[in-house]
Write an enzyme that holds these catalytic residues in place. Structure first.
Site, PDB file in Angstrom:
ATOM      1  N   ARG A 108      47.468  39.822  43.284  1.00 43.84           N
ATOM      2  CA  ARG A 108      48.501  40.513  44.051  1.00 43.84           C
ATOM      3  C   ARG A 108      48.004  40.789  45.460  1.00 43.84           C
ATOM      4  NH1 ARG A 108      50.037  45.029  39.670  1.00 43.84           N
ATOM      5  NH2 ARG A 108      47.841  44.708  39.217  1.00 43.84           N
ATOM      6  N   SER A 171      38.582  42.802  39.090  1.00 40.41           N
ATOM      7  CA  SER A 171      38.551  43.443  37.764  1.00 40.41           C
ATOM      8  C   SER A 171      37.634  42.736  36.770  1.00 40.41           C
ATOM      9  CB  SER A 171      39.966  43.515  37.225  1.00 40.41           C
ATOM     10  OG  SER A 171      40.779  44.098  38.192  1.00 40.41           O
ATOM     11  N   ASP A 224      39.731  47.509  38.727  1.00 41.19           N
ATOM     12  CA  ASP A 224      41.146  47.927  38.618  1.00 41.19           C
ATOM     13  C   ASP A 224      41.284  49.342  38.061  1.00 41.19           C
ATOM     14  OD1 ASP A 224      40.273  46.985  36.160  1.00 41.19           O
ATOM     15  OD2 ASP A 224      42.027  45.763  35.734  1.00 41.19           O
TER      16      ASP A 224
HETATM   17  C1  BGC Z   1      36.917  43.588  32.735  1.00 42.99           C
HETATM   18  C2  BGC Z   1      37.066  44.921  33.430  1.00 42.99           C
HETATM   19  C3  BGC Z   1      38.524  45.183  33.738  1.00 42.99           C
HETATM   20  C4  BGC Z   1      39.353  45.036  32.485  1.00 42.99           C
HETATM   21  C5  BGC Z   1      40.836  45.274  32.725  1.00 42.99           C
HETATM   22  C6  BGC Z   1      37.838  43.509  31.529  1.00 42.99           C
HETATM   23  O1  BGC Z   1      37.793  42.237  30.964  1.00 42.99           O
HETATM   24  O2  BGC Z   1      35.589  43.397  32.315  1.00 42.99           O
HETATM   25  O3  BGC Z   1      36.292  44.962  34.605  1.00 42.99           O
HETATM   26  O4  BGC Z   1      38.636  46.466  34.254  1.00 42.99           O
HETATM   27  O5  BGC Z   1      39.189  43.748  31.942  1.00 42.99           O
HETATM   28  O6  BGC Z   1      41.350  44.380  33.649  1.00 42.99           O
END
Ligand code: BGC
Length: 497
Positions: A108, A171, A224
């Site tokens: 995004r 994320s 995130d």
């Molecule tokens: C990642 C995290 C992320 C989460 C939600 C996980 O697979 O390791 O860093 O916050 O997914 O997106």
């Protein structure tokens, strides 16, 4: 009746008997097959059981692992990563900020304009798909693609990129070295760009921005969950944690710096810091693991990792259900000849699983359509459709209840679970109001999942304490929160924690 007549009559009787015997045998065999399918269902249900006592064990295990992860790097499967976010937006931020939010199959682009008094004057959010090949190519290719998309977005929006602060929501697990830098520890959620592991993703994005002629650089590199916490806190200062339950799952919360033993001497103005738990990688022997979870783990690129995530999040739930249905197809005839179509991994996506579970038509017509169109099971009878609904229900319920246990683990660590004793040993009086910001399709877009999670929170905490806890859904918080953090960390520190 002559001899011939007698012979014909005897012959007819014998044929009738044979047909009847065959019918009886067929019915008996159908009943045996059905019993086998039901036995597999019961076995799966028992394996996934999450009675309150077990959920409390998971809560306690989560707290133990949080302590271990804070004590030393590698001390636990819970990484408890420092974010260097020691100030959260408090509503005094002003100006225009951009953010990039990358974490799944889409990314995004955001432009956020904020004014004093927690007012979001304007927001523009643009979703763009990430071509599948870019999730497996090189980091440079991926970031070039994103930088170019940002350049076009900025030009469309106002054409001015001069020294604009940029929030970068990334994320995946990152070992941060400052609020605006950090290296990727490993990929999750099906990404596998090998050359990215160990690299400073913010610096690489800055280089890509420069290559594409953009006068911008990353001011805040955030997970995130951290973005979501930032937006939650912007609107409500009682927000102390954030949870994502979408394609992947994770949580972060505000920790006192003196509790982060692995970084002794860490000083922040606020005395606190947001910790990215990376709870998707949490593991405990108390988690209800079935043989299907083991098969699923074997199919993934990150075997033996992200065990909690594989029981909770969107990428995996449909696949767990498919594995159960496939075994039923192999060991019984309840799905006719569909064993082959059920054998292909990831053919039952989690949105389909949710649609199956949420079909409330009396004849389960949506379930029939999904089974016919997506799994090529022709005209499954009603009782078979009910069986499939039940499998999807078991998978959903376990996931939601485990997520609830994870949330209570954080509350307990913070001394906000009403148990009276903070995990530091100090006694607390009445539990304070606590807000947990929450985002992700599983909670926002799947009402049954949400109901199960909310119900389990009450079961674990008790009604009185549960009333002090609010799960607040934020919209695009991961990205907007990153823009706000860019604001906080770009100028004079104004935020609070
Ligand atoms: C990642 C995290 C992320 C989460 C939600 C996980 O697979 O390791 O860093 O916050 O997914 O997106």
């Amino acid at each position: 009746m002559g001899k011939v007549g007698l012979g014909v009559a005897a012959g007819c009787a014998a044929v009738t008997c044979a047909i009847a015997a065959a019918l009886v045998a067929r019915r008996a065999s159908a009943r045996a097959h059905w019993r086998r399918a039901v036995a597999l269902l019961r076995e799966f249900e028992e394996g996934c059981a999450t009675p309150p006592a077990r959920l409390r064990q998971v809560v306690d295990a989560m707290v133990v692992e949080m302590h271990a992860g804070l004590a030393s790097d590698g001390g636990s499967k819970l990484k408890m990563l420092l974010t260097f976010v020691d100030a959260l937006p408090n509503g005094n931020e002003e100006g225009i900020y951009y953010a990039i939010d990358l974490g799944g199959t889409n990314f995004r682009l955001l432009r956020v304009e904020v004014g004093a008094g927690s007012v979001v004057i304007g927001r523009k959010v643009e979703h763009q798909p990430i071509p599948e090949e870019l999730t497996k190519g090189t980091l440079e290719e991926l970031l070039n693609y994103i930088a170019l998309a940002l350049k076009n977005f900025v030009e469309r929006e106002d054409g001015k990129d001069e020294r604009r602060a940029l929030g970068f929501t990334f994320s995946f697990p990152v070992r941060q070295t400052s609020v605006s830098s950090g290296s990727l520890i490993r990929w999750t959620k099906g990404f596998s760009i090998e050359d990215a592991v160990g690299k400073d993703v913010a610096q690489c994005l800055n280089e890509a921005l420069a290559r594409n002629g953009l006068d911008m650089s990353v001011t805040a590199l955030v997970n995130d969950t951290v973005g979501t916490l930032a937006l939650g806190h912007y609107y409500d200062e009682d927000t102390v944690a954030a949870v994502i339950i979408g394609a992947g799952t994770n949580a972060c919360y505000i920790e006192r710096t003196d509790a982060i033993i692995k970084c002794q001497g860490l000083l922040t103005n606020s005395g606190g810091m947001v910790v990215n738990m990376e709870w998707g990688n949490f593991w405990s022997s108390h988690l209800p693991r079935t043989p299907y979870d083991i098969s699923l783990d074997d199919e993934t690129q990150n075997r033996n990792d992200q065990g909690f995530e594989k029981m909770i999040s969107g990428i995996y739930l449909g696949e767990v259900a498919r594995l159960v249905l496939h075994r039923m197809a192999l060991e019984s005839d309840v799905f006719g000849d569909a064993a082959d179509s059920l054998s292909a991994p990831f053919t039952l996506s989690t949105p389909l699983l949710a649609a199956i579970r949420e079909d409330d038509s009396p004849d389960l017509s949506e379930v029939r359509r999904i089974l016919q169109e997506h799994l090529r099971i022709p005209d499954p009878p009603l009782k078979t459709r009910r069986l499939v609904v039940k499998v999807c229900d078991i998978v959903t319920r376990r996931a939601a209840r485990l997520a609830a246990a994870g949330i209570v683990g954080i509350l307990k660590k913070l001394g906000r679970d009403g148990s009276g004793v903070a995990s530091t040993g100090k006694t607390r009086s009445q539990p304070r109001r606590t807000v947990v910001a929450i985002e992700g399709g599983m909670y926002q877009g799947y009402p049954v999942f949400r109901e199960y999670l909310d119900e389990a929170l009450v079961e674990i905490l008790g009604e009185e304490v549960a009333r002090t806890v609010t799960l607040r859904v934020t919209e695009d918080g991961s990205g907007i929160g990153a823009a706000l953090l860019a604001a906080v960390h770009s100028s004079n520190r104004q935020g609070s924690i």
